[in-house]
Write a protein that holds these residues in place. Structure first.
Motif, PDB file in Angstrom:
ATOM      1  N   UNK A  47      -9.531  -2.772  -1.853  1.00 49.92           N
ATOM      2  CA  UNK A  47      -9.977  -1.438  -1.430  1.00 49.92           C
ATOM      3  C   UNK A  47      -8.813  -0.496  -1.147  1.00 49.92           C
ATOM      4  N   UNK A  48      -8.912   0.702  -1.692  1.00 44.59           N
ATOM      5  CA  UNK A  48      -7.952   1.750  -1.368  1.00 44.59           C
ATOM      6  C   UNK A  48      -8.351   2.298   0.005  1.00 44.59           C
ATOM      7  N   UNK A  49      -7.380   2.439   0.926  1.00 42.67           N
ATOM      8  CA  UNK A  49      -7.763   2.922   2.269  1.00 42.67           C
ATOM      9  C   UNK A  49      -8.282   4.357   2.238  1.00 42.67           C
ATOM     10  N   UNK A  50      -9.067   4.693   3.250  1.00 43.06           N
ATOM     11  CA  UNK A  50      -9.445   6.098   3.414  1.00 43.06           C
ATOM     12  C   UNK A  50      -8.218   6.849   3.895  1.00 43.06           C
ATOM     13  N   UNK A  51      -8.104   8.084   3.440  1.00 42.41           N
ATOM     14  CA  UNK A  51      -6.913   8.882   3.714  1.00 42.41           C
ATOM     15  C   UNK A  51      -6.731   9.141   5.212  1.00 42.41           C
ATOM     16  N   UNK A  52      -5.559   8.771   5.738  1.00 46.52           N
ATOM     17  CA  UNK A  52      -5.224   9.038   7.137  1.00 46.52           C
ATOM     18  C   UNK A  52      -3.974   9.927   7.191  1.00 46.52           C
ATOM     19  N   UNK A  53      -3.670  10.380   8.399  1.00 47.03           N
ATOM     20  CA  UNK A  53      -2.548  11.316   8.562  1.00 47.03           C
ATOM     21  C   UNK A  53      -1.244  10.726   8.012  1.00 47.03           C
ATOM     22  N   UNK A  54      -1.043   9.438   8.272  1.00 50.40           N
ATOM     23  CA  UNK A  54       0.200   8.801   7.818  1.00 50.40           C
ATOM     24  C   UNK A  54       0.321   8.828   6.283  1.00 50.40           C
ATOM     25  N   UNK A  55      -0.832   8.708   5.601  1.00 50.57           N
ATOM     26  CA  UNK A  55      -0.796   8.759   4.126  1.00 50.57           C
ATOM     27  C   UNK A  55      -0.449  10.170   3.660  1.00 50.57           C
ATOM     28  N   UNK A  56      -1.101  11.150   4.276  1.00 43.05           N
ATOM     29  CA  UNK A  56      -0.848  12.549   3.874  1.00 43.05           C
ATOM     30  C   UNK A  56       0.617  12.899   4.124  1.00 43.05           C
ATOM     31  N   UNK A  57       1.124  12.519   5.284  1.00 46.61           N
ATOM     32  CA  UNK A  57       2.534  12.796   5.593  1.00 46.61           C
ATOM     33  C   UNK A  57       3.461  12.142   4.577  1.00 46.61           C
ATOM     34  N   UNK A  58       3.092  10.929   4.158  1.00 45.43           N
ATOM     35  CA  UNK A  58       3.897  10.231   3.140  1.00 45.43           C
ATOM     36  C   UNK A  58       3.934  11.032   1.846  1.00 45.43           C
ATOM     37  N   UNK A  59       2.752  11.466   1.409  1.00 47.35           N
ATOM     38  CA  UNK A  59       2.663  12.126   0.102  1.00 47.35           C
ATOM     39  C   UNK A  59       3.363  13.491   0.103  1.00 47.35           C
ATOM     40  N   UNK A  60       3.528  14.062   1.301  1.00 49.87           N
ATOM     41  CA  UNK A  60       4.173  15.382   1.365  1.00 49.87           C
ATOM     42  C   UNK A  60       5.599  15.328   1.936  1.00 49.87           C
ATOM     43  N   UNK A  61       6.149  14.124   2.005  1.00 45.24           N
ATOM     44  CA  UNK A  61       7.533  13.972   2.464  1.00 45.24           C
ATOM     45  C   UNK A  61       8.386  13.481   1.298  1.00 45.24           C
ATOM     46  N   UNK A  67      10.001   6.877   6.003  1.00 41.54           N
ATOM     47  CA  UNK A  67      10.194   5.768   6.931  1.00 41.54           C
ATOM     48  C   UNK A  67       9.829   4.475   6.188  1.00 41.54           C
ATOM     49  N   UNK A  68      10.029   3.338   6.832  1.00 42.57           N
ATOM     50  CA  UNK A  68       9.678   2.067   6.187  1.00 42.57           C
ATOM     51  C   UNK A  68       8.181   2.006   5.867  1.00 42.57           C
ATOM     52  N   UNK A  69       7.375   2.450   6.820  1.00 38.98           N
ATOM     53  CA  UNK A  69       5.918   2.448   6.619  1.00 38.98           C
ATOM     54  C   UNK A  69       5.543   3.378   5.448  1.00 38.98           C
ATOM     55  N   UNK A  70       6.176   4.545   5.415  1.00 33.45           N
ATOM     56  CA  UNK A  70       5.881   5.494   4.334  1.00 33.45           C
ATOM     57  C   UNK A  70       6.340   4.959   2.980  1.00 33.45           C
ATOM     58  N   UNK A  71       7.454   4.221   2.978  1.00 33.03           N
ATOM     59  CA  UNK A  71       7.921   3.618   1.714  1.00 33.03           C
ATOM     60  C   UNK A  71       6.862   2.672   1.159  1.00 33.03           C
ATOM     61  N   UNK A  72       6.272   1.901   2.062  1.00 37.77           N
ATOM     62  CA  UNK A  72       5.291   0.921   1.595  1.00 37.77           C
ATOM     63  C   UNK A  72       4.001   1.621   1.142  1.00 37.77           C
ATOM     64  N   UNK A  73       3.598   2.692   1.814  1.00 38.23           N
ATOM     65  CA  UNK A  73       2.421   3.467   1.390  1.00 38.23           C
ATOM     66  C   UNK A  73       2.688   4.097   0.016  1.00 38.23           C
ATOM     67  N   UNK A  74       3.880   4.671  -0.130  1.00 35.97           N
ATOM     68  CA  UNK A  74       4.210   5.347  -1.382  1.00 35.97           C
ATOM     69  C   UNK A  74       4.249   4.341  -2.536  1.00 35.97           C
ATOM     70  N   UNK A  75       4.798   3.151  -2.261  1.00 36.00           N
ATOM     71  CA  UNK A  75       4.891   2.122  -3.299  1.00 36.00           C
ATOM     72  C   UNK A  75       3.492   1.711  -3.773  1.00 36.00           C
ATOM     73  N   UNK A  76       2.594   1.568  -2.818  1.00 34.92           N
ATOM     74  CA  UNK A  76       1.215   1.193  -3.155  1.00 34.92           C
ATOM     75  C   UNK A  76       0.579   2.261  -4.049  1.00 34.92           C
ATOM     76  N   UNK A  77       0.704   3.520  -3.631  1.00 34.78           N
ATOM     77  CA  UNK A  77       0.137   4.627  -4.412  1.00 34.78           C
ATOM     78  C   UNK A  77       0.785   4.712  -5.795  1.00 34.78           C
ATOM     79  N   UNK A  78       2.098   4.527  -5.851  1.00 36.12           N
ATOM     80  CA  UNK A  78       2.802   4.570  -7.146  1.00 36.12           C
ATOM     81  C   UNK A  78       2.340   3.439  -8.069  1.00 36.12           C
ATOM     82  N   UNK A  79       1.990   2.301  -7.477  1.00 33.17           N
ATOM     83  CA  UNK A  79       1.471   1.171  -8.270  1.00 33.17           C
ATOM     84  C   UNK A  79       0.167   1.569  -8.961  1.00 33.17           C
ATOM     85  N   UNK A  80      -0.722   2.236  -8.225  1.00 32.10           N
ATOM     86  CA  UNK A  80      -1.985   2.686  -8.817  1.00 32.10           C
ATOM     87  C   UNK A  80      -1.715   3.697  -9.941  1.00 32.10           C
ATOM     88  N   UNK A  81      -0.760   4.588  -9.698  1.00 27.09           N
ATOM     89  CA  UNK A  81      -0.445   5.632 -10.683  1.00 27.09           C
ATOM     90  C   UNK A  81       0.215   5.025 -11.922  1.00 27.09           C
TER      91      UNK A  81
END
Ligand SMILES: Cc1cc2nc3c(=O)[nH]c(=O)nc-3n(C[C@H](O)[C@H](O)[C@H](O)COP(=O)(O)O)c2cc1C
Length: 200
Positions: A47-61, A67-81
């Motif tokens: 399941x892809x998570x529902x969008x939270x503030x941390x995800x939005x901040x990641x995508x616009x940073x 941060x380490x957490x944002x790196x892992x969120x971005x990597x996950x999203x990039x994998x889907x892309x």
């Protein structure tokens, strides 16, 4: 060689009409192209998570400030892309749930709609970055939306076309099995939709 990405969004397994239609589309694609690799993105399993503030901040940073957490969120999203980018042909199973796409598919789009990855802005406005792909949509619904009094509620197909159009994919074919809750139509709708699949 054609890489096919099959995006599944119905939580139903064996009985899912949209999966049956999507599988039939893939079978027809495989009849046309002897050499294919099919990759499944089953949104009901992983399941892809529902969008939270941390995800939005990641995508616009910018990536260099993640941060380490944002790196892992971005990597996950990039994998889907990356899966989308690697596909020559994309097949999306999309049932209508409560006048929309299933929430799993909506969440997927929230994680794949990223500036610099699936689209960018230049002096002429937004520009899609996923070019030269074919998209097939396997749409199923209880009622009928392609014509008649409920046509104004035909939300899934325009939405999916808008999203993929924004990503730069304009070659889109839609197969519909509609009226799956209407006696007299429901008995044959899926079968007829499968029979009418034409791969261009
Ligand atoms: C939770 C849920 C919501 C639904 N909402 C609608 C709807 O808004 N409009 C409609 O025409 N059919 C609706 N249906 C019927 C489904 O679109 C139809 O049964 C479809 O084939 C389901 O696809 P699936 O078998 O792949 O899950 C709904 C079905 C479910 C289970």
């Amino acid at each position: 060689m054609k890489n096919i990405l099959h995006i599944i969004s119905s939580p139903r397994a064996e009985v899912s009409a949209s999966r049956k239609l999507g599988n039939a589309v893939i079978q027809k694609i495989q009849e046309k192209y002897s050499d294919t690799i099919v990759k499944e993105r089953d949104l009901t399993k992983s399941k892809v998570p529902l969008l939270e503030e941390v995800h939005i901040n990641t995508f616009f940073t910018p990536a260099e400030n993640h941060s380490e957490e944002q790196q892992s969120i971005s990597k996950y999203s990039e994998g889907l892309i990356t899966e989308l980018k690697e596909a020559d042909i994309i097949v999306i199973d999309s049932p209508m749930y409560n006048f929309s796409v299933p929430a799993t598919l909506r969440a997927y789009f929230d994680f794949t709609s990223r500036a610099g990855y699936t689209f960018k802005y230049d002096e002429n406005g937004p520009k899609g970055l996923l070019n030269d792909k074919k998209l097939y949509v396997a749409f199923t619904s209880g009622n009928i939306y392609s014509e008649g009094p409920y046509q104004i509620y035909d939300s899934n197909i325009p939405y999916i076309k808008n999203i993929f159009g924004f990503y730069g994919v304009s070659d889109i074919s839609v197969f519909r099995a509609e009226g799956l809750s209407i006696p007299g139509i429901m008995e044959t709708s899926l079968e007829r939709a499968i029979e009418n699949i034409a791969i261009d």
